[in-house]
Design a protein around this motif. Structure first.
Motif, PDB file in Angstrom:
ATOM      1  N   PRO A 270       0.694  -1.341  -0.093  1.00 52.34           N
ATOM      2  CA  PRO A 270       0.041   0.250  -0.092  1.00 52.34           C
ATOM      3  C   PRO A 270       0.850   1.179  -0.039  1.00 52.34           C
TER       4      PRO A 270
ATOM      5  N   GLY B 244       0.731   5.210   0.870  1.00 50.34           N
ATOM      6  CA  GLY B 244      -0.304   6.410   1.255  1.00 50.34           C
ATOM      7  C   GLY B 244       0.499   7.911   0.727  1.00 50.34           C
ATOM      8  N   GLY B 245       1.286   8.233   1.848  1.00 51.05           N
ATOM      9  CA  GLY B 245       1.854   9.805   1.283  1.00 51.05           C
ATOM     10  C   GLY B 245       3.377   9.405   0.557  1.00 51.05           C
ATOM     11  N   GLY B 246       3.835   8.209   0.498  1.00 47.61           N
ATOM     12  CA  GLY B 246       4.991   7.815  -0.032  1.00 47.61           C
ATOM     13  C   GLY B 246       6.289   8.457   0.468  1.00 47.61           C
ATOM     14  N   HIS B 247       6.320   8.612   1.690  1.00 41.41           N
ATOM     15  CA  HIS B 247       7.366   9.388   2.585  1.00 41.41           C
ATOM     16  C   HIS B 247       8.333   8.232   3.166  1.00 41.41           C
ATOM     17  N   CYS B 248       7.975   6.915   2.909  1.00 38.32           N
ATOM     18  CA  CYS B 248       8.744   6.008   3.824  1.00 38.32           C
ATOM     19  C   CYS B 248      10.402   6.381   3.595  1.00 38.32           C
TER      20      CYS B 248
ATOM     21  N   SER C  42       6.996   1.732   0.492  1.00 39.10           N
ATOM     22  CA  SER C  42       5.796   1.824  -0.485  1.00 39.10           C
ATOM     23  C   SER C  42       5.737   1.808  -1.821  1.00 39.10           C
TER      24      SER C  42
ATOM     25  N   GLY D  92       1.469  11.159   4.646  1.00 37.18           N
ATOM     26  CA  GLY D  92       0.298  10.227   4.661  1.00 37.18           C
ATOM     27  C   GLY D  92      -0.243   9.928   6.028  1.00 37.18           C
TER      28      GLY D  92
ATOM     29  N   LEU E  90       4.742  11.745  15.720  1.00 36.67           N
ATOM     30  CA  LEU E  90       5.543  12.816  16.457  1.00 36.67           C
ATOM     31  C   LEU E  90       5.098  14.120  15.977  1.00 36.67           C
TER      32      LEU E  90
ATOM     33  N   GLY F 169       2.019  -0.931   6.866  1.00 37.68           N
ATOM     34  CA  GLY F 169       2.331  -2.019   5.833  1.00 37.68           C
ATOM     35  C   GLY F 169       2.714  -3.442   6.349  1.00 37.68           C
TER      36      GLY F 169
ATOM     37  N   VAL G   7      -4.960  -0.567   5.709  1.00 41.10           N
ATOM     38  CA  VAL G   7      -5.854   0.326   6.361  1.00 41.10           C
ATOM     39  C   VAL G   7      -6.722   1.237   5.413  1.00 41.10           C
TER      40      VAL G   7
ATOM     41  N   TYR H  83      12.704   4.959  16.138  1.00 41.34           N
ATOM     42  CA  TYR H  83      11.484   5.510  15.850  1.00 41.34           C
ATOM     43  C   TYR H  83      11.072   4.591  14.688  1.00 41.34           C
TER      44      TYR H  83
HETATM   45  C1  LIG Z   1       9.509  15.284   4.715  1.00 39.28           C
HETATM   46  C2  LIG Z   1       9.085  14.154   5.933  1.00 39.28           C
HETATM   47  C3  LIG Z   1       8.350  14.807   6.978  1.00 39.28           C
HETATM   48  C4  LIG Z   1       8.310  13.822   8.013  1.00 39.28           C
HETATM   49  N1  LIG Z   1       7.664  14.397   9.230  1.00 39.28           N
HETATM   50  C5  LIG Z   1       7.470  13.705  10.173  1.00 39.28           C
HETATM   51  C6  LIG Z   1       6.718  14.288  11.253  1.00 39.28           C
HETATM   52  O1  LIG Z   1       6.800  15.523  11.826  1.00 39.28           O
HETATM   53  N2  LIG Z   1       6.263  13.468  12.312  1.00 39.28           N
HETATM   54  C7  LIG Z   1       6.654  12.128  12.265  1.00 39.28           C
HETATM   55  O2  LIG Z   1       6.339  11.378  13.220  1.00 39.28           O
HETATM   56  N3  LIG Z   1       7.156  11.501  11.284  1.00 39.28           N
HETATM   57  C8  LIG Z   1       7.389  12.155  10.093  1.00 39.28           C
HETATM   58  N4  LIG Z   1       7.788  11.424   9.154  1.00 39.28           N
HETATM   59  C9  LIG Z   1       8.346  10.229   8.936  1.00 39.28           C
HETATM   60  C10 LIG Z   1       6.772   9.736   8.606  1.00 39.28           C
HETATM   61  O3  LIG Z   1       5.761   9.465   9.560  1.00 39.28           O
HETATM   62  C11 LIG Z   1       6.996   8.332   7.862  1.00 39.28           C
HETATM   63  O4  LIG Z   1       7.913   8.391   6.800  1.00 39.28           O
HETATM   64  C12 LIG Z   1       5.668   7.666   7.557  1.00 39.28           C
HETATM   65  O5  LIG Z   1       5.792   6.263   7.352  1.00 39.28           O
HETATM   66  C13 LIG Z   1       5.083   8.334   6.139  1.00 39.28           C
HETATM   67  O6  LIG Z   1       3.773   7.608   5.815  1.00 39.28           O
HETATM   68  P1  LIG Z   1       3.233   7.927   4.204  1.00 39.28           P
HETATM   69  O7  LIG Z   1       2.150   7.431   4.190  1.00 39.28           O
HETATM   70  O8  LIG Z   1       3.711   9.309   3.684  1.00 39.28           O
HETATM   71  O9  LIG Z   1       4.493   7.042   3.388  1.00 39.28           O
HETATM   72  P2  LIG Z   1       4.172   5.810   2.653  1.00 39.28           P
HETATM   73  O10 LIG Z   1       5.663   5.500   2.214  1.00 39.28           O
HETATM   74  O11 LIG Z   1       3.265   5.757   1.698  1.00 39.28           O
HETATM   75  O12 LIG Z   1       3.882   4.672   3.825  1.00 39.28           O
HETATM   76  C14 LIG Z   1       5.057   4.224   4.938  1.00 39.28           C
HETATM   77  C15 LIG Z   1       4.462   2.876   5.408  1.00 39.28           C
HETATM   78  O13 LIG Z   1       2.953   2.714   5.481  1.00 39.28           O
HETATM   79  C16 LIG Z   1       2.594   1.672   4.730  1.00 39.28           C
HETATM   80  N5  LIG Z   1       1.397   2.248   4.535  1.00 39.28           N
HETATM   81  C17 LIG Z   1       0.912   3.403   3.911  1.00 39.28           C
HETATM   82  N6  LIG Z   1      -0.422   3.412   3.612  1.00 39.28           N
HETATM   83  C18 LIG Z   1      -1.002   2.396   4.347  1.00 39.28           C
HETATM   84  C19 LIG Z   1      -2.456   1.529   4.215  1.00 39.28           C
HETATM   85  N7  LIG Z   1      -3.411   2.319   4.080  1.00 39.28           N
HETATM   86  N8  LIG Z   1      -2.436   0.574   5.072  1.00 39.28           N
HETATM   87  C20 LIG Z   1      -1.353  -0.214   5.474  1.00 39.28           C
HETATM   88  N9  LIG Z   1      -0.227   0.431   5.157  1.00 39.28           N
HETATM   89  C21 LIG Z   1       0.082   1.683   4.825  1.00 39.28           C
HETATM   90  C22 LIG Z   1       3.529   1.666   3.318  1.00 39.28           C
HETATM   91  O14 LIG Z   1       3.212   0.280   2.602  1.00 39.28           O
HETATM   92  C23 LIG Z   1       4.675   1.991   4.143  1.00 39.28           C
HETATM   93  O15 LIG Z   1       5.444   0.609   4.836  1.00 39.28           O
HETATM   94  C24 LIG Z   1       8.376  12.590   7.831  1.00 39.28           C
HETATM   95  C25 LIG Z   1       8.805  12.098   6.887  1.00 39.28           C
HETATM   96  C26 LIG Z   1       9.401  13.037   5.724  1.00 39.28           C
HETATM   97  C27 LIG Z   1       9.912  12.280   4.393  1.00 39.28           C
END
Ligand SMILES: Cc1cc2nc3c(=O)[nH]c(=O)nc-3n(C[C@H](O)[C@H](O)[C@H](O)COP(=O)(O)OP(=O)(O)OC[C@H]3O[C@@H](n4cnc5c(N)ncnc54)[C@H](O)[C@@H]3O)c2cc1C
Length: 408
Positions: free
Chosen positions: A55, A57-61, A66, A119, A129, A176, A181, A362
């Motif tokens: 899956p 979400g926001g693609g920030h892993c 993701s 995401g 956090l 993931g 979710v 973390y």
């Molecule tokens: C620029 C930046 C700023 C950030 N700021 C903060 C911050 O202020 N506080 C903090 O705590 N963290 C922060 N982070 C870290 C952030 O919490 C993690 O990178 C988080 O995993 C990002 O989620 P995502 O949905 O954007 O990423 P994704 O890469 O889409 O997902 C992250 C993980 O979750 C899984 N996932 C996504 N959607 C689902 C779903 N619907 N069901 C099950 N699994 C799913 C993916 O498969 C992957 O394993 C930051 C990261 C970046 C790059």
């Protein structure tokens, strides 16, 4: 469900993650999911085609989890946000800026991070956090229910009464791992009237600022979250306070303070993430600390030259028992992140600080270098999480390096 292949005009738009180092990973197909039924269909398709399914979400892993060469589930269309009597239901495709903006309409918010395009599910699954965390806890501490599609297509709504073990695991194990979710339900908090503060120094003051920050920020009143950043250009302590601003011992060191009380909460959050969204490859490693770094380690860290980001823990984060949720880091004082374009330099900086760290990492800042990752991410909660993984995803469909099923 719409399947998007490499020839589709949206393919590159949808597959690109936020971090450019994972840009080259090309999925065989992207399943665009706009409903829970679409997710069920996409999972069935992925399994029948023998594709690795992830899956997005926001693609920030930070570890690129993701992205896949198999089937990527794009959930961006599942982004509805609604509020009813202080309870917010948020679709899995929502990003933080959308969440803040929508909840603000009802005078509400949730404690969560600053990155506007992060995401909601990724953030919440690994903890979450943010500037209200010392007051209200992690993002996952405000979660009251979730809807999840399991690998076999079962749609499960979990909360403290229904599937409580899955609900426990979703709060801090990392994204993931257990299923897809589709929506999260939060007990929201009042959108605060807050003051943003920023104190700045030249870089040659870094050691004394770090010493004063370590002695103050983790024990400051819950209403104050003061982050510390050291870059090649200088040092800044910034954040938000829900009461009158008092910089503690830093006040005596600072030449002046920039205070702004005229922002709405969404605007304050947005103002703290301005300028951070370039597309350069940067590497990052981090760890939690339960005691201050000694002065000689600080000197060596500063010589190592990486950007250093200190985030205070303490407050409400640490008033939740370690086994109450999957998030295992409830006695930490601060998180230190080392950032830079040179991976070797980042590793060197991390190892200087590591001698003084708690060994905990973390889960939302995953680090592929970790060997004892199970303890680092999950501490004493690991055995319970491993058993739950075997129960909810026995075929280990949702897997990646360092995941709980351990098949990759
Ligand atoms: C620029 C930046 C700023 C950030 N700021 C903060 C911050 O202020 N506080 C903090 O705590 N963290 C922060 N982070 C870290 C952030 O919490 C993690 O990178 C988080 O995993 C990002 O989620 P995502 O949905 O954007 O990423 P994704 O890469 O889409 O997902 C992250 C993980 O979750 C899984 N996932 C996504 N959607 C689902 C779903 N619907 N069901 C099950 N699994 C799913 C993916 O498969 C992957 O394993 C930051 C990261 C970046 C790059």
């Amino acid at each position: 469900m719409e399947l998007i292949g490499p020839d589709h005009e949206l393919y590159d738009v949808l597959r690109r993650p936020a971090l450019p180092q994972y840009d080259e990973i090309r999925p065989q197909a992207i399943a665009r999911c706009a409903s829970v039924d679409d997710v069920v269909e996409a999972l069935a398709y992925g399994r029948s085609a023998g594709l690795h399914v992830v899956p997005r979400g926001g693609g920030h892993c930070f570890a690129g989890r993701s992205s896949t060469t198999g089937l990527m589930l794009d959930l961006s269309a599942l982004s509805a946000i609604s509020v009813d009597e202080g309870v917010a239901t948020i679709g899995a495709g929502a990003r933080l800026a959308d969440v803040y903006r929508e909840l603000y309409e009802s005078g509400l918010t949730i404690p969560a991070g600053c990155g506007p395009t992060v995401g909601i599910v990724g953030l919440t699954s690994g903890g979450g956090l943010g500037l209200l965390g010392r007051r209200y806890g992690l993002t996952c501490d405000r979660l009251v229910a979730a809807t999840v599609v399991l690998a076999d297509g079962d749609v499960v709504r979990c909360d403290a009464e229904r599937e409580p073990e899955l609900f426990w695991a979703l709060r801090g194990a990392g994204g993931g791992q257990f299923g897809v979710v589709t929506s999260l339900v939060f007990a929201a908090v009042p959108s605060p009237a807050a003051t943003r503060f920023r104190l700045t120094w030249s870089r040659d003051r870094a050691a004394e600022v770090i010493a004063a920050w370590q002695a103050w920020a983790p024990d400051a009143p819950d209403e104050i979250t003061a982050c510390l950043q050291v870059t090649a250009d200088g040092v800044q302590v910034f954040g938000a306070t829900l009461t009158d601003f008092d910089a503690g011992p830093l006040g005596a060191l600072a030449p002046g303070v920039d205070l702004r009380s005229d922002f709405s909460w969404p605007a304050l959050k947005a103002s703290l993430s301005e300028g951070g969204a370039d597309q350069q490859v940067v590497h990052s490693k981090s760890e939690f600390f339960r005691a201050p770094l000694p002065p000689d380690a600080v000197t060596r860290l500063l010589d190592a030259g990486c950007e250093l980001n200190f985030t205070p823990m303490g407050g409400a984060y640490n008033r939740v028992p370690v086994d109450a949720t999957a998030f295992a880091h409830r006695t930490e004082r601060f998180l230190l992140e080392h950032v830079g374009p040179d991976r070797t330099a980042v590793r060197r900086s991390w190892s200087i600080a590591h001698d003084h760290a708690s060994g905990h990492v973390y889960p939302n800042f995953p680090d592929p270098d970790l060997t004892d990752w199970a303890t680092a991410y999950h501490g004493p909660n690991y055995p319970r999480l491993r058993d739950l993984k075997a129960r909810y995803d026995p075929a280990d469909v949702f897997n990646f390096p360092q995941s709980l099923g351990g098949s990759r």
